[in-house]
Every structure is written in C-alpha cells, then in structure tokens.
Design a protein around this motif. Structure first.
Motif, PDB file in Angstrom:
ATOM      1  N   GLY A 329      37.541  45.057  48.154  1.00  0.00           N
ATOM      2  CA  GLY A 329      36.534  44.647  48.053  1.00  0.00           C
ATOM      3  C   GLY A 329      35.183  44.476  49.355  1.00  0.00           C
ATOM      4  N   ASP A 331      34.901  42.302  51.301  1.00  0.00           N
ATOM      5  CA  ASP A 331      35.618  41.766  52.454  1.00  0.00           C
ATOM      6  C   ASP A 331      36.702  42.653  53.143  1.00  0.00           C
ATOM      7  OD1 ASP A 331      37.425  41.460  50.141  1.00  0.00           O
ATOM      8  OD2 ASP A 331      37.551  39.359  50.381  1.00  0.00           O
ATOM      9  N   LYS A 333      39.371  43.313  51.820  1.00  0.00           N
ATOM     10  CA  LYS A 333      40.713  42.905  51.051  1.00  0.00           C
ATOM     11  C   LYS A 333      40.710  43.604  49.744  1.00  0.00           C
ATOM     12  CE  LYS A 333      40.657  38.551  53.734  1.00  0.00           C
ATOM     13  NZ  LYS A 333      40.671  37.057  53.705  1.00  0.00           N
ATOM     14  N   HIS A 335      41.572  43.524  45.996  1.00  0.00           N
ATOM     15  CA  HIS A 335      41.632  42.499  44.904  1.00  0.00           C
ATOM     16  C   HIS A 335      41.827  43.243  43.646  1.00  0.00           C
ATOM     17  CE1 HIS A 335      38.914  39.855  47.291  1.00  0.00           C
ATOM     18  NE2 HIS A 335      38.624  40.980  47.846  1.00  0.00           N
ATOM     19  N   LYS A 377      31.299  41.310  44.170  1.00  0.00           N
ATOM     20  CA  LYS A 377      30.699  41.688  45.461  1.00  0.00           C
ATOM     21  C   LYS A 377      30.074  40.187  45.981  1.00  0.00           C
ATOM     22  CE  LYS A 377      30.045  46.572  44.555  1.00  0.00           C
ATOM     23  NZ  LYS A 377      31.077  47.173  45.665  1.00  0.00           N
ATOM     24  N   LYS A 379      31.098  37.233  45.373  1.00  0.00           N
ATOM     25  CA  LYS A 379      31.961  36.409  45.724  1.00  0.00           C
ATOM     26  C   LYS A 379      33.070  36.740  47.222  1.00  0.00           C
ATOM     27  CE  LYS A 379      33.208  34.849  40.999  1.00  0.00           C
ATOM     28  NZ  LYS A 379      34.038  35.066  39.862  1.00  0.00           N
ATOM     29  N   GLU A 380      33.068  38.254  47.200  1.00  0.00           N
ATOM     30  CA  GLU A 380      33.652  38.613  48.272  1.00  0.00           C
ATOM     31  C   GLU A 380      33.091  38.800  49.528  1.00  0.00           C
ATOM     32  OE1 GLU A 380      35.390  41.826  44.978  1.00  0.00           O
ATOM     33  OE2 GLU A 380      34.176  42.715  46.610  1.00  0.00           O
TER      34      GLU A 380
END
Length: 972
Positions: A329, A331, A333, A335, A377, A379-380
């Motif tokens: 994602g 971030d 990280k 997902h 995107k 949210k991340e």
C-alpha cells in the motif's frame, strides 16, 4: 512490422467459452490483427511494443533507450540497439521509471551494457525482424543471431530464446538497468530456479519489486559482477549447455509484496503451460477485451487506429495485487484486498477527461475496483492519489482528479464500494492546505506569488469541486452542495475581462506583460490560450463572462486560427497544434466540442474530423503527443464513435462526428449500444439528421443512460453543414445556477511598487457588483480611481445583494524616487518579477522560483547598475541568487560588486566565487554581501553565467544552458 499469423482456431475456441452479449456486429478477422503496438513508439508517444495483458502487472517489453524524455517507456522506434528485455514499463508518460529486472541473451560473459560504445551485451536489431502483437513480441538480435520471443499472463511471463546452432548460450540478469538501485539481490535456489528483489529510486522514490524465475534447463555456471549477489550493483551471467538444444525458456513472476508472491503468481497463472499455450491464452483474452467495441468500416487505417487506441486504453492502470490479493500500500506496508483487485499507475490529470469516462461505459466492474483502490490509498497514505506509482505518491501534476472519477462513476450508477468513505475522501482531498489550496479556499483563486501554476490549479480545482457538489446533491448533503458549488465558480476569479483570457493574479493585479502565447509558470504544460476555455462545469457562466455566444465562438475561431508558435519557456508537451489548440496535451481535449454550446455543431464536426484524421496515424509517430496512460487514445475511441465526455459527472456526452459506418458497444449488462452512420466518408463528415431508436433526435448531446440501455443511434451524414441541432433548445448546457458567488475585485491599473505615486483602478468581472476598499480602518464604496503616494495596505472586496467576495489584501511599496536601475541585460518576460524595478522594489523572492518573485536570465551574464541619486554612506550591499538545479537554475560562477561616484569609473568591492556545482536537488538562496563601509552613488552588480550544464545534469545531453535567478539588490 507486424505478423498476422494468429492461431485463429484456438482463439475462437477460447472465445466460445466467454459469455459475450448477443450482437449483430460483424468482424471480418480477429480484432487483435488491427492492433499495432508500434504506433506511439516513435515521435513523443512514449509507448512500448512489448507483451502485456489487459491492465496487467507485467509489461514484458524490449529496452532500447536508457534515459531521456523520449526514453520514458524504455523503447524508441528510432533506436537500433537492444539492451535487453525488462518486465515493467510505463505507457506514454512524461517521466521515466520502471524497466525492472533486465534479461538479455548473449554469447559471452560481459556485464557492460555497451551504452558507452565499448564492448557490451547490447545487440543491433532491425525493425524488419521485429513483430509486436497484443500479448506477444518477437525480435532477432543481429549480433548474436538469437531470436527472442516474449509473452505474458497478468503478473508473470515467458521469454523464449532461440540461439544460433552451436553458439554459447548465456543470459545476463542486470538488476542495475535503468534507474537508481537502492538494494538488489539474487538467490540461487537451484540450478533452474532463482529469486530475489530490486528496490529502486526514480519517479517512485521507493519502488520494491520481487521476482522468481525458472529456466527450462539447468544452468552450468553462474558468474556475478564483482562476486556480489546483493547490494546496489548486482548483475549475473548464467551459462547453459548448448548441446541440450538451442531453445531456452525463462518463466518469471513478479510481485510488489515478496518473493513468495512472485513465485505463486507465475505458478498459478502459468504453471506448466507452454510458450505457445500462454501466447494463445493472452491473445484470446485480448480478443475478448477488444470485442467490447466492434467497429465496421472499409477503411483499414481507421480500424487500425481505432483498435490500437482501444488497446492503449487497456494497458493502464495496472494490477498491483498478487493472485492471493496481497499488495503493497501507500504506506509501503503489505495489505490484503479481499473483494477487488488493487491498482497502480493512475495518471489522473490526463485520464479523468476521457479514459475513465470510457471505462464507465465498457469497464464498469473494473471502475468499482479503481474506486475501491482510491479509498484504500486514502486509508493507507492519508490522501487519494494524484499520480501514484508503485505505492509511491509522485507529487506529479495538479488537481485532485480521483474526485471527478468517483463522482462520474457514482452518478452513472456505479456504486459497489463504500460510498460514504469515498465522499469523505473526496472532501478530504479538497480541504487540504497544500498545493495552493489554502489560498484558493481563502481568496477564491491562487495568487501567482503564493503558488506556481496558479491559473491552472484554480481552474482545475474549481471543476473538481463542482463534481463534489454534484455527488453531494445526490447524497442529500445540502451544506456540502452549497460549499462546493460556490467553489466550482472560482474559475471566474482568473478571468480578465479586458483580454478575455485566464490570467495569473500577481499581487491582485494581472500578471504582465501578458502574452497569451507565452508558456510560463502560471499554467501547467500550457499557455493562456490552452487554459482560457477550461470551465467545463459552467460553460454558460464562462460564456457570460466573455459576453455571450458570439464572443465565445469568436474566441474559439481565434484559438484554432492562431499562429502555431508559442513563446516563453520550451514545453515539449505542447504538440499536435491546430492554431493554439494543442491536441498533444490534455487541457485542449474538450475545446473542439465547445462549438455545440454556441449552436454551431458543424464547426465541432469539422475540427473533430480534422483531429481524428490528421493527428492520429498508423505509424510509429502516429500519436501527436505523450499517450499518457490511455488518455490520447481514449479521446480517439470516443470521438471516432461520435461523442466525447466534455464534462465528466454531468452524465452527458457531446456529439461530434462518427468515423465508422457502424459501431457496436457490447456492455457488461448484456445490452448493445449501436451507432450507425449512413454515407459517412471523408467528405461526408457533417451530420444531416440523427435518430435515436428510430425517432428523430435533434439534440447535439447524448445521455449516459441511453448508451447503457443499449439504444440505436443512427446518423445521416452529408458533405455540407446543416441546420441540425442549431436551436437553443437542442444544444447542450452546463450551467451553475444556484449559490452564485461574487468574484473578488482586482487592480486593473496601478503599480504595486511605485515612485512618487500611483493611480489605482479597481474592477470586477461582475458588472452588477459593488466594490469596497480601505487603506486604513473604514471601507468606502469604490467610485473612481484613487491615488496612493506612500507605502500602503489596500483591502478590497465586492458585494452584490447580500453576498460578498473574499477580502483581498495588497501591499503597495514605495521606491525611493531618486533610485534608478539600469539593466544592461534583459530578463525573460515569464520571469520578470514585476518589471524593470523588480530588483529594487523591496520585495524579496522565496525559494519557489515559479511564484514570480525572481527575475530570470537565460544563458547570459547579468549586469545591473543602481543609481542612488546622490552619494550616500552604505554599510553593505546584498544581492540574492536562487539555486534550483532541477529547474536548470544555477548560481553564478562568480558575482562582482562595484561602486562608483560618477557612474564611469567603478571600483570592485566584492568578488564572490561560487563553489563547483554539485549534483544535488536541494533548493537554496545564496546571499552575496559586501563587507566594507563606503561612500558612493552607483552600485554595479555583475553575475557570470555557468552556461553549459554539467555532465551529470539531465540537460547536458540536450546541450542545456543555465539560468541565473536574481532578486533584490539591497543597499543598506
């Protein structure tokens, strides 16, 4: 160039299992045979010819170019040397990236790629021995007599190398190829399987890609460059036994998540399929994909252009989640996407205009996935993407155009996502303070001195906000509807009624001197001609500003009839010119259709036909500008069908002129929308009449529901303009009627920095409004010009009825009337900082050169003499220079400061030497200051240019020359 040797029987077998809508549409041969992936690989199209699957993660394509603007896709048709074959490529972008994990078959262990002219693994090739088809690519490498074939699945692919009989068989794996490597690794799992990763930095600052590949036969030896299997300089050579046959296949999977993801991607997508089976499968997928629209015509060139364009709209955005739904994602990280596929490569400044509206017709389910991706995107990473690439926000381009993509889809009934979260994300995008939004919200426009590209940002933010208002209205959110409908009118604050152009507001006066042909920092990849028609949400309002339909029509005529040359800075994106209409770049794409709004549809038909037939060709340079991830091609697809999305989120398409005698859109709901054009030809480009489901249709626009319901649209064509759709009740209207704003007044005349005094004239684009101003505490109604003779702060606003504009504050600076400046060299107008007195006006430049506070000089020394009027005691002289090397702005090599009592004999009092330019993107302001107290009248500043750019600079290969940016000669 092309091969039409397709496995038709296998393709038909594959298609027989697909549930396509029943249609009377006819195709005389496989549609993939009309696709020419070489179109756009020449000129400035920036496309690639290699193998990919619709919207696939892998783009397995040849690499012929390592850098440069025309090397953005890694391939250019003018090249004759092949560096190898990498697995990720961008289609039609203006910035380089990708080209990950290069493989190159050769006959000896050599790690140099040969770009330096020395012995290397690159090979000469000829286009006569090159084939490109959807999902398949083939080339013969002349130097090693090796044939290379490539094909793909969605996240994986196959290489097939046929070496010359008896020749050594070596494959180079180059993980250094193209952009900067942050870290890379090769792990030898067995003598047939390897895996690893490549982390790199380019347009995406932290791209992470993992791979797993398997060879069809064991390698007998492996050699690493400098014995390194990991690090920043990882290359390996794999040798194979030639006695076991001259064919070698390499199967590879990629993933942004991890090596296991790459392994599972190829295992589940390819498994033990042969090269031919995989090729047949992907071409079957492409055939099904292209059958979403079937056009019928006797003109084979038109069909080639159409299906190549349709193909180009279907190779981006790209799937970014693995077969198991995992993805990396924003971030960085990992997902899990549970009920959708996650995508990357959203070139939204381009594609919101036509590509995404096209997807709302033929890719409705995928559009749901796109919007779920936007929400993820958000949210991340905290914001929806503007131009995202491989889990990175690139910060490229302007606007927040995920917003109209969502609004357009929602209002068309595409709603399989969290609508409330989507609306939350839309508002969040619009309520940021960065990228000029703070000032846009406060003033109703972005001041030139506060943010670069201020005009374009103001106009595009206004359209985005209008689209939020449309969704808010549908959701019953009245307060949001009012707020964003008002913001949707902020374009009015950029309109200069005297010139009838959209202009930058510099300290609340119009940026001057003004030249609508000038490409400068007020606009995004454009000039004022190319942005002054951008208010698609309120064309009626724009028309009113201009004075009515006749004036808008006249301005459009002037646009298309203007000289083609531009002034100001060079902008490579401004191509495909018809007058100042620039089809090679997106801000112009709706303009030809605006004649429908002024009751002159025949002019739209003329211009659209001209663009379709002159600016799209079946040649490598057949796209008139960057393909831009499908937008250039989407314009062609929609326009050749006979309509275009001038205002996404309005649910209307504006009718132009059809190119085909019959076209059928096979919709996901099982319906088919059919377009017939009786007697259409090169000369019969004008519409005589239209019928919708057999009934007379006098309107020059089309509703989205009519398309989705699968009606029949029948055109009767002729060779002369007609009276069709020329009555007011039949023309399209986009108009903001509610919650009208009062535009902010502006300073029509008056010098912000003045000597003696200046006479100030205030004006508003709204003639009905009243203007109020103050130079102190109390506001008075503006009746006539007034004089300012001292440094002052002017506040002004306009009102009408019970509404008022934002209050605009402007500081006026008084220049000592005895002080004069003599500029011995001339600044560039686009960087004039306010004119001849800019270096002595008391206003100091900021670190952003595009805000108009610096005076710019290109490839010449700066010589300026300040006359104080009489001899004065001065403790210091300070001069500021800007360094922004990404923008070719370098510090002077040296700065000399002189003083004189008589203006003839000068004595040097400072000789500042600049350090040697280093390769850095850091922006800084350098102050050069004298160190002695003197009595003098004249101060002379000489700043010496760097001239030719350093070898490490991107502009060096283009014989680039440096700028000097100077501001404020301060004498204390």
């Amino acid at each position: 160039m092309k091969s039409y040797q397709f496995l038709i029987f296998a393709v038909l077998l594959f298609l027989s299992s697909c549930k396509l809508p029943v249609s009377k549409a006819e195709k005389s041969k496989p549609l993939i045979s009309y696709v020419d992936p070489f179109i756009g690989t020449g000129g400035h199209g920036h496309t690639y010819p290699g193998a990919t699957r619709p919207f696939g993660m892998m783009q397995l394509s040849p690499d012929t170019r390592l850098d440069g603007w025309d090397g953005c896709s890694g391939y250019h048709y003018s090249d004759s040397h092949m560096y190898g074959f990498s697995h990720t490529h961008l289609s039609g972008t203006g910035v380089s990236d990708y080209g990950d994990i290069l493989l190159m078959p050769t006959n000896e262990v050599v790690f140099n790629n040969g770009a330096d002219g020395k012995k290397g693994y690159r090979s000469h090739f000829s286009h006569e021995n090159e084939v490109a088809e959807p999902g398949y690519y083939k080339v013969f490498l002349d130097d090693t007599k090796t044939e290379v074939e490539l094909t793909v699945s969605e996240r994986s692919g196959k290489h097939k190398y046929t070496f010359q009989e008896g020749a050594k068989q070596i494959v180079i794996l180059d993980l250094v190829h193209r952009d900067e490597v942050l870290d890379a690794k090769i792990v030898l799992e067995s003598n047939t399987q390897i895996y690893g990763y490549r982390h790199s930095k380019a347009w995406a600052q932290d791209q992470r890609l993992y791979y797993d590949m398997i060879f069809s036969k064991p390698y007998t030896k492996v050699t690493f460059l400098d014995d390194n299997k990991e690090g920043e300089n990882v290359k390996a050579a794999f040798e194979f036994d030639a006695s076991t046959g001259n064919i070698l296949e390499v199967t590879i999977g990629i993933s942004a998540v991890d090596e296991d993801g790459a392994l599972h991607n190829w295992q589940l997508e390819i498994g033990d399929k042969s090269f031919e089976e995989l090729k047949t499968e992907v071409q079957g997928v492409w055939e099904k994909q292209l059958e979403k629209i079937i056009v019928e015509s006797d003109n084979e060139v038109y069909k080639t252009n159409f299906y190549t364009s349709l193909y180009h709209t279907m190779i981006a955005p790209n799937v970014y989640s693995d077969v198991d739904g995992r993805y990396r994602g924003m971030d960085l990280k990992v997902h899990q996407a549970k009920d959708y596929q996650y995508y990357t490569v959203f070139s939204l400044w381009d594609t919101y205009r036509a590509a995404h509206p096209l997807y709302t017709i033929i890719e409705q389910e995928r559009t749901n996935h796109f919007i779920k991706t936007f929400i993820a995107k958000y949210k991340e990473g905290g914001i929806m993407p503007i131009w995202d690439l491989s889990a990175n926000y690139t910060g490229c381009m302007i606007g927040y155009h995920a917003v109209p993509v969502i609004a357009d889809a929602y209002l068309k009934g595409i709603k399989d996502y969290d609508v409330n979260k989507a609306f939350e994300a839309m508002k969040h995008s619009a309520n940021q303070d960065k990228l000029g939004l703070k000032f846009y919200k406060e003033f109703g426009y972005i001041p030139v001195e506060k943010e670069s590209e201020s005009v374009s940002k103001t106009l595009e933010y206004a359209y985005d906000d209008w689209s939020i208002a449309q969704m808010a209205k549908s959701l019953g959110k009245e307060e949001d509807y009012k707020t964003f409908l008002e913001r949707g009118q902020y374009y009015k604050n950029s309109y200069d009624p005297e010139s009838m152009f959209m202009r930058g507001r510099f300290r609340n006066s119009w940026f001057a001197p003004f030249d609508p042909y000038e490409v400068n920092f007020n606009y995004t990849e454009a000039n004022s001609w190319q942005y002054s028609f951008y208010a698609p949400q309120d064309i009626s309002g724009l028309m009113k500003l201009m004075g009515g339909k006749e004036q808008l029509e006249s301005q459009l005529d002037k646009l298309f009839g203007a000289k083609k040359e531009t002034s100001g800075r060079n902008q490579a994106d401004i191509t495909g010119l018809i007058g100042q209409y620039a089809h090679g770049n997106e801000p112009s794409h709706h303009m030809a259709y605006m004649y429908n709004f002024v009751n002159k549809p025949h002019k739209t038909q003329e211009k659209v036909h001209q663009i379709l037939t002159e600016l799209y060709k079946d040649t490598p340079d057949g796209i008139s500008g960057n393909e831009d991830c499908g937008q250039m091609s989407a314009w062609y697809v929609l326009s050749s069908l006979g309509f275009y999305s001038v205002t996404p989120a309005s649910n209307q398409y504006i009718i132009g002129t059809p190119l085909f005698k019959k076209a059928t859109i096979n919709l996901e709901n099982g319906n088919a929308f059919t377009i017939l054009a009786d007697s259409v030809s090169e000369s019969n480009k004008y519409i005589k009449s239209v019928k919708l489901n057999g009934k007379k249709y006098p309107y020059s626009y089309l509703n989205h529901d009519d398309i989705i319901n699968g009606v029949n649209l029948a055109f009767e064509m002729t060779d002369k303009p007609t009276g069709w759709a020329t009555k007011d009740k039949h023309i399209p209207v986009t108009e903001i009627k509610e919650h009208q704003i009062v535009p902010a007044p502006f300073i029509a005349n008056g010098d912000i920095a003045f000597k003696g005094s200046t006479k100030v004239t205030l004006q508003s684009v709204s003639k009905e409004s009243e203007i109020y101003y103050t130079l102190g505490n109390d506001y008075i109604k503006y009746e006539q010009p007034f004089e300012i003779s001292e440094k002052s702060i002017l506040k002004t606003y306009a009102s009408k009825d019970d509404k008022k504009s934002a209050v605009i504050t402007t500081t006026f600076y008084k220049i000592d009337p005895n002080v004069k400046i003599d500029l011995k060299t001339k600044y560039a107008n686009q960087y004039n900082a306010g004119g001849d007195n800019a270096l002595i006006d008391g206003i100091v430049g900021t670190e952003d050169f595009r805000t108009g506070t610096w005076q710019g000089y290109w490839d010449e020394d700066v010589v300026a003499i300040v006359d104080l009027g009489k001899s004065k005691k001065m403790s210091s002289v300070e001069v500021n220079f800007l360094r922004d090397q990404r923008s070719w702005i370098f510090l002077p090599t040296n700065v000399e400061i002189y003083h004189s009592l008589d203006g003839k004999r000068f004595q040097k009092i400072e000789d500042w030497k600049s350090p040697k330019p280093q390769n850095t993107d850091e922006v800084m302001i350098q102050t050069v200051k004298t160190r002695q107290t003197i009595n003098s009248r004249y101060i002379k500043v000489v700043a010496k240019k760097l001239g030719k750019l350093p070898e490490w600079h991107l502009g060096y290969k283009h014989d680039g020359r440096s700028w000097i940016f100077i501001d404020e000669i301060q004498i204390k």
